[in-house]
Enzyme design. Structure first.
Site, PDB file in Angstrom:
ATOM      1  N   CYS A  60       0.808  -1.235   0.000  1.00  0.00           N
ATOM      2  CA  CYS A  60       0.000   0.000   0.000  1.00  0.00           C
ATOM      3  C   CYS A  60       0.836   1.277   0.000  1.00  0.00           C
ATOM      4  O   CYS A  60       0.316   2.363  -0.243  1.00  0.00           O
ATOM      5  CB  CYS A  60      -0.953  -0.001   1.183  1.00  0.00           C
ATOM      6  SG  CYS A  60      -2.158  -1.325   1.078  1.00  0.00           S
TER       7      CYS A  60
ATOM      8  N   HIS B  23      -3.401   7.233   2.682  1.00  0.00           N
ATOM      9  CA  HIS B  23      -3.803   5.949   2.103  1.00  0.00           C
ATOM     10  C   HIS B  23      -5.141   5.565   2.717  1.00  0.00           C
ATOM     11  O   HIS B  23      -5.354   5.752   3.921  1.00  0.00           O
ATOM     12  CB  HIS B  23      -2.734   4.903   2.419  1.00  0.00           C
ATOM     13  CG  HIS B  23      -3.161   3.507   2.108  1.00  0.00           C
ATOM     14  ND1 HIS B  23      -3.631   3.150   0.864  1.00  0.00           N
ATOM     15  CD2 HIS B  23      -3.222   2.381   2.872  1.00  0.00           C
ATOM     16  CE1 HIS B  23      -3.953   1.866   0.886  1.00  0.00           C
ATOM     17  NE2 HIS B  23      -3.717   1.384   2.087  1.00  0.00           N
TER      18      HIS B  23
ATOM     19  N   ASN C  57     -10.274   0.011  -0.199  1.00  0.00           N
ATOM     20  CA  ASN C  57      -8.811   0.088  -0.240  1.00  0.00           C
ATOM     21  C   ASN C  57      -8.334  -0.446  -1.591  1.00  0.00           C
ATOM     22  O   ASN C  57      -8.339  -1.650  -1.824  1.00  0.00           O
ATOM     23  CB  ASN C  57      -8.236  -0.747   0.912  1.00  0.00           C
ATOM     24  CG  ASN C  57      -6.717  -0.721   0.958  1.00  0.00           C
ATOM     25  OD1 ASN C  57      -6.076  -0.186   0.057  1.00  0.00           O
ATOM     26  ND2 ASN C  57      -6.152  -1.311   1.999  1.00  0.00           N
TER      27      ASN C  57
HETATM   28  O1  UT7 Z   1      -3.894  -1.263   3.532  1.00  0.00           O
HETATM   29  C1  UT7 Z   1      -2.939  -2.144   4.019  1.00  0.00           C
HETATM   30  C2  UT7 Z   1      -2.956  -2.281   5.459  1.00  0.00           C
HETATM   31  N1  UT7 Z   1      -4.194  -2.831   5.956  1.00  0.00           N
HETATM   32  C3  UT7 Z   1      -4.863  -2.202   6.896  1.00  0.00           C
HETATM   33  O2  UT7 Z   1      -4.512  -1.127   7.306  1.00  0.00           O
HETATM   34  C4  UT7 Z   1      -6.047  -2.933   7.507  1.00  0.00           C
HETATM   35  C5  UT7 Z   1      -6.013  -2.800   9.005  1.00  0.00           C
HETATM   36  N2  UT7 Z   1      -7.051  -3.584   9.670  1.00  0.00           N
HETATM   37  C6  UT7 Z   1      -8.345  -3.209   9.650  1.00  0.00           C
HETATM   38  O3  UT7 Z   1      -8.732  -2.251   9.006  1.00  0.00           O
HETATM   39  C7  UT7 Z   1      -9.295  -3.981  10.514  1.00  0.00           C
HETATM   40  O4  UT7 Z   1      -8.568  -4.839  11.346  1.00  0.00           O
HETATM   41  C8  UT7 Z   1     -10.339  -4.827   9.713  1.00  0.00           C
HETATM   42  C9  UT7 Z   1     -11.344  -3.879   9.068  1.00  0.00           C
HETATM   43  C10 UT7 Z   1      -9.667  -5.679   8.674  1.00  0.00           C
HETATM   44  C11 UT7 Z   1     -11.113  -5.710  10.691  1.00  0.00           C
HETATM   45  O5  UT7 Z   1     -11.704  -4.917  11.714  1.00  0.00           O
HETATM   46  P1  UT7 Z   1     -11.475  -5.279  13.257  1.00  0.00           P
HETATM   47  O6  UT7 Z   1     -12.256  -4.292  14.022  1.00  0.00           O
HETATM   48  O7  UT7 Z   1     -10.003  -5.361  13.524  1.00  0.00           O
HETATM   49  O8  UT7 Z   1     -12.156  -6.696  13.384  1.00  0.00           O
HETATM   50  P2  UT7 Z   1     -11.539  -8.062  13.911  1.00  0.00           P
HETATM   51  O9  UT7 Z   1     -10.791  -8.733  12.823  1.00  0.00           O
HETATM   52  O10 UT7 Z   1     -10.877  -7.857  15.228  1.00  0.00           O
HETATM   53  O11 UT7 Z   1     -12.861  -8.869  14.196  1.00  0.00           O
HETATM   54  C12 UT7 Z   1     -13.789  -8.476  15.240  1.00  0.00           C
HETATM   55  C13 UT7 Z   1     -15.034  -9.311  15.095  1.00  0.00           C
HETATM   56  C14 UT7 Z   1     -14.759 -10.805  14.962  1.00  0.00           C
HETATM   57  O12 UT7 Z   1     -15.824 -11.500  15.573  1.00  0.00           O
HETATM   58  P3  UT7 Z   1     -15.662 -12.132  17.027  1.00  0.00           P
HETATM   59  O13 UT7 Z   1     -14.519 -13.119  16.942  1.00  0.00           O
HETATM   60  O14 UT7 Z   1     -15.382 -10.983  17.949  1.00  0.00           O
HETATM   61  O15 UT7 Z   1     -16.991 -12.765  17.266  1.00  0.00           O
HETATM   62  C15 UT7 Z   1     -14.824 -11.039  13.480  1.00  0.00           C
HETATM   63  O16 UT7 Z   1     -15.151 -12.358  13.140  1.00  0.00           O
HETATM   64  O17 UT7 Z   1     -15.718  -8.920  13.879  1.00  0.00           O
HETATM   65  C16 UT7 Z   1     -15.908 -10.069  13.073  1.00  0.00           C
HETATM   66  N3  UT7 Z   1     -15.838  -9.669  11.664  1.00  0.00           N
HETATM   67  C17 UT7 Z   1     -16.910  -9.334  10.959  1.00  0.00           C
HETATM   68  N4  UT7 Z   1     -18.206  -9.233  11.260  1.00  0.00           N
HETATM   69  C18 UT7 Z   1     -19.057  -8.846  10.311  1.00  0.00           C
HETATM   70  C19 UT7 Z   1     -14.727  -9.586  10.894  1.00  0.00           C
HETATM   71  N5  UT7 Z   1     -15.082  -9.170   9.667  1.00  0.00           N
HETATM   72  C20 UT7 Z   1     -16.422  -9.002   9.677  1.00  0.00           C
HETATM   73  C21 UT7 Z   1     -17.355  -8.610   8.703  1.00  0.00           C
HETATM   74  N6  UT7 Z   1     -18.654  -8.539   9.059  1.00  0.00           N
HETATM   75  N7  UT7 Z   1     -17.006  -8.276   7.446  1.00  0.00           N
END
Ligand code: UT7
Length: 329
Positions: free
Chosen positions: A116, A256, A286
């Protein structure tokens, strides 16, 4: 003698027409529009679904429009650099394919891969060819067809990415405008948290790697998020401090677009209000190397000559950095 700087003198971008909304995604993965918007700021993304088209088609369309805008021909390009993480193929470079598609017969070209952060790494690299006087016209492209490496059954990853890209033209400037400073960083130990497991020389493609879905983006979202928030905010503050710029001096932050929460944290750290931040993640998601040129293109008409602009990025590698530009037109 006035220092020659590399200035952006034209901007263009291109996204495919086809749009995938959060509501569309609700139909094939266990997610909600509410979750995606509140956790990322994304409402929809563009997806290139024309068979046989790839990143070079996004880049070539962006470059064709760029040349038209600046009123120059492809023959006048000296060098063309393409930042991409989704090249058309392992080799040759996507930049070579774009050069062919736009008819840049006098240019040499190559790709830069810094995930990125690729566009800012490429912009900084390209600026040196102008500053030294080696070349007059350098095109920098940032483009990705992320949908080609996304697993649309992995809800934590697939909702954030989209396809698109853009291009800028760099030319010499002797009025004190252009690229003023850049800070670029990598930490290769971060690669374990965000990468593509197979398809390279360590693990070439086999039936097993395909079955194990190892050709898709692997991302540990929360870990990447923590590194991204800290490093993007720190490097943006650092480039301001070392150039004695305060929040009042900065007209625009072009971040970004990976997650609105990361962008908000960076802007707060820099002391900038929301109206100074370019934000279009809600419509494109993204697009990896495409996010910054897409912002430059959409906000171009608002920039004024002499505006202090900070561009900042964080991505896989890990890679990150910030560039200070004084807008030249
Ligand atoms: O551009 C290159 C660099 N990349 C980035 O900068 C991305 C950085 N990371 C992020 O933006 C975030 O971590 C994400 C958007 C990818 C994910 O968000 P998060 O708040 O970190 O979610 P998480 O992975 O910690 O998941 C929290 C909960 C989980 O459920 P449980 O285990 O707490 O029950 C996931 O299974 O949210 C759940 N979850 C979803 N729920 C509904 C993960 N994705 C989804 C989804 N819809 N699409």
């Amino acid at each position: 003698m006035t220092k020659i700087r590399a200035a952006i003198t034209a901007v263009n971008a291109w996204v495919p027409e086809n749009v995938m909304t959060n509501k569309d995604m609700e139909k094939f993965i266990d997610t909600t529009d509410e979750w995606i918007q509140s956790r990322t700021g994304i409402k929809e993304r563009h997806i290139l679904n024309t068979p046989g088209e790839g990143t070079s088609d996004i880049g070539a369309r962006a470059v064709e429009g760029l040349l038209k805008k600046r009123g120059i021909t492809a023959d006048e390009i000296d060098l063309l650099i393409c930042a991409t993480t989704t090249p058309d193929m392992q080799f040759p470079a996507t930049a070579n394919i774009i050069s062919d598609k736009v008819g840049a017969k006098n240019a040499w070209s190559y790709d830069i891969n810094a995930a990125c952060s690729g566009f800012i790494f490429a912009l900084s690299t390209a600026s040196k060819f102008i500053e030294t006087g080696a070349y007059k016209k350098v095109v920098v492209i940032g483009a990705d067809k992320m949908s080609s490496i996304i697993d649309y059954t992995d809800r934590a990853t697939c909702v954030i990415f989209g396809d698109g890209g853009g291009a800028v033209l760099l030319e010499a400037n002797d009025e004190g405008n252009g690229i003023m400073d850049s800070i670029l960083r990598v930490d290769g130990s971060g690669r374990v948290h965000l990468h593509q497991k197979a398809g390279g020389s360590v693990k070439p493609a086999t039936a097993e790697t395909v079955a194990a879905k190892e050709h898709y983006v692997y991302q540990e979202g929360q870990t990447v998020f923590k590194f991204a928030v800290t490093n993007m905010a720190d490097v943006s503050a650092e480039i301001m401090e070392r150039n004695n710029l305060t929040g009042d001096d900065v007209s625009w932050l072009i971040p970004h677009q990976a997650n609105k929460r990361i962008i908000d944290a960076t802007a707060r750290r820099m002391g900038l209000s929301d109206d100074k931040v370019t934000l279009n993640i809600e419509r494109y998601g993204n697009t990896t190397n495409g996010t910054i040129p897409l912002c430059l293109w959409e906000w171009e008409s608002k920039f004024k000559k002499g505006d202090n602009i900070i561009i900042a990025a964080f991505g896989g590698g890990f890679t990150w950095g910030a560039i200070w530009i004084k807008w030249a037109y």
